[in-house]
Motif scaffolding. Structure first.
Motif, PDB file in Angstrom:
ATOM      1  N   UNK A  17       1.299  -0.895   0.074  1.00 15.90           N
ATOM      2  CA  UNK A  17      -0.540  -0.035   0.123  1.00 15.90           C
ATOM      3  C   UNK A  17       1.130   0.854  -0.059  1.00 15.90           C
ATOM      4  N   UNK A  18       2.183   1.755   0.003  1.00 13.21           N
ATOM      5  CA  UNK A  18       2.807   2.282  -0.002  1.00 13.21           C
ATOM      6  C   UNK A  18       2.645   3.454  -1.064  1.00 13.21           C
ATOM      7  N   UNK A  19       2.001   2.797  -1.858  1.00  7.13           N
ATOM      8  CA  UNK A  19       1.320   4.114  -2.931  1.00  7.13           C
ATOM      9  C   UNK A  19       0.459   4.877  -2.892  1.00  7.13           C
ATOM     10  N   UNK A  20      -0.607   4.290  -1.790  1.00 10.95           N
ATOM     11  CA  UNK A  20      -2.102   5.156  -2.090  1.00 10.95           C
ATOM     12  C   UNK A  20      -1.568   6.270  -1.021  1.00 10.95           C
ATOM     13  N   UNK A  21      -2.284   7.156  -1.158  1.00  9.55           N
ATOM     14  CA  UNK A  21      -2.675   8.439  -0.115  1.00  9.55           C
ATOM     15  C   UNK A  21      -1.924   7.804   0.769  1.00  9.55           C
ATOM     16  N   UNK A  22      -2.539   7.706   2.366  1.00  7.75           N
ATOM     17  CA  UNK A  22      -1.844   7.074   3.526  1.00  7.75           C
ATOM     18  C   UNK A  22      -0.927   6.190   3.699  1.00  7.75           C
ATOM     19  N   UNK A  23      -0.537   5.786   3.402  1.00  7.82           N
ATOM     20  CA  UNK A  23       0.449   4.368   3.468  1.00  7.82           C
ATOM     21  C   UNK A  23       0.480   3.354   4.600  1.00  7.82           C
ATOM     22  N   UNK A  24       0.832   4.260   5.829  1.00  6.90           N
ATOM     23  CA  UNK A  24       0.755   3.102   7.445  1.00  6.90           C
ATOM     24  C   UNK A  24      -0.765   3.787   7.593  1.00  6.90           C
ATOM     25  N   UNK A  25      -1.625   4.471   7.375  1.00  3.16           N
ATOM     26  CA  UNK A  25      -2.826   4.606   7.774  1.00  3.16           C
ATOM     27  C   UNK A  25      -3.229   3.048   7.222  1.00  3.16           C
ATOM     28  N   UNK A  26      -3.701   2.987   6.258  1.00  6.52           N
ATOM     29  CA  UNK A  26      -4.096   1.802   5.168  1.00  6.52           C
ATOM     30  C   UNK A  26      -3.590   0.569   5.455  1.00  6.52           C
ATOM     31  N   UNK A  27      -1.997   0.473   5.872  1.00  7.49           N
ATOM     32  CA  UNK A  27      -1.549  -0.785   5.798  1.00  7.49           C
ATOM     33  C   UNK A  27      -2.101  -1.167   7.386  1.00  7.49           C
ATOM     34  N   UNK A  81       1.379  -4.684  14.052  1.00  4.76           N
ATOM     35  CA  UNK A  81       1.230  -4.676  12.840  1.00  4.76           C
ATOM     36  C   UNK A  81       2.262  -2.661  12.822  1.00  4.76           C
ATOM     37  N   UNK A  82       1.878  -2.553  14.481  1.00  9.53           N
ATOM     38  CA  UNK A  82       2.527  -0.861  13.910  1.00  9.53           C
ATOM     39  C   UNK A  82       3.861  -0.773  14.948  1.00  9.53           C
ATOM     40  N   UNK A  83       4.333  -1.566  15.126  1.00 13.18           N
ATOM     41  CA  UNK A  83       5.873  -1.659  15.084  1.00 13.18           C
ATOM     42  C   UNK A  83       6.379  -2.021  14.166  1.00 13.18           C
ATOM     43  N   UNK A  84       5.748  -2.802  13.354  1.00 15.21           N
ATOM     44  CA  UNK A  84       5.860  -3.715  11.571  1.00 15.21           C
ATOM     45  C   UNK A  84       6.200  -2.073  10.290  1.00 15.21           C
ATOM     46  N   UNK A  85       4.970  -1.356  10.688  1.00  7.91           N
ATOM     47  CA  UNK A  85       4.862  -0.500   9.838  1.00  7.91           C
ATOM     48  C   UNK A  85       6.058   0.949   9.731  1.00  7.91           C
ATOM     49  N   UNK A  86       5.873   0.834  11.525  1.00  9.92           N
ATOM     50  CA  UNK A  86       7.019   2.075  12.003  1.00  9.92           C
ATOM     51  C   UNK A  86       8.182   1.864  11.327  1.00  9.92           C
ATOM     52  N   UNK A  87       9.024   0.774  11.149  1.00 12.60           N
ATOM     53  CA  UNK A  87      10.416  -0.064  10.995  1.00 12.60           C
ATOM     54  C   UNK A  87      10.623   0.259   9.616  1.00 12.60           C
TER      55      UNK A  87
END
Length: 115
Positions: free
Chosen positions: A60-70, A105-111
């Motif tokens: 989802x990295x090319x979406x508008x909000x990839x962190x939120x969407x993930x 999931x938050x830790x993974x997305x953050x890393x």
């Protein structure tokens, strides 16, 4: 990368679809393999959703909000996964597990977003 995401979602589903007895046997095997003294179940929840967070971020990295969407994808899947476990013999639906999953999931997305 989408196929990897699909594979990981299916893997989580299959692990959640095990009865309590089957899941306990798998946990004990892992516990013995890594010589852990405590249960590995909650760590497994955290780890599998940390990986899900990483994979979903890449998808989802090319979406508008990839962190939120993930995160939303991980949260929704964790919630559905717990509801699914409610219907499996000896398993339970626990809000605590959703919180552990979301933390992973938050830790993974953050890393992965740091890279």
């Amino acid at each position: 990368m989408k196929l990897i995401l699909l594979f990981w979602l299916i893997l989580i589903f299959l692990l959640s679809h095990q009865t309590a007895t089957q899941s306990g046997k798998l946990s004990n095997k892992v516990k013995k393999a890594i010589k852990a003294k405590k249960s590995v179940r909650k760590y497994a929840h955290f780890f599998e959703y940390m990986i899900l967070g990483i994979i979903s971020f890449f998808v989802l990295k090319n979406t508008v909000h990839p962190k939120l969407n993930s995160f939303l994808l991980c949260y929704i899947y964790a919630s559905l996964d717990e509801i699914h476990q409610y219907f499996i013999e000896g398993r339970h639906c626990q809000v605590k597990d959703v919180l552990i999953d979301c933390s992973g999931s938050l830790i993974g997305i953050f890393l992965v977003s740091l890279i």
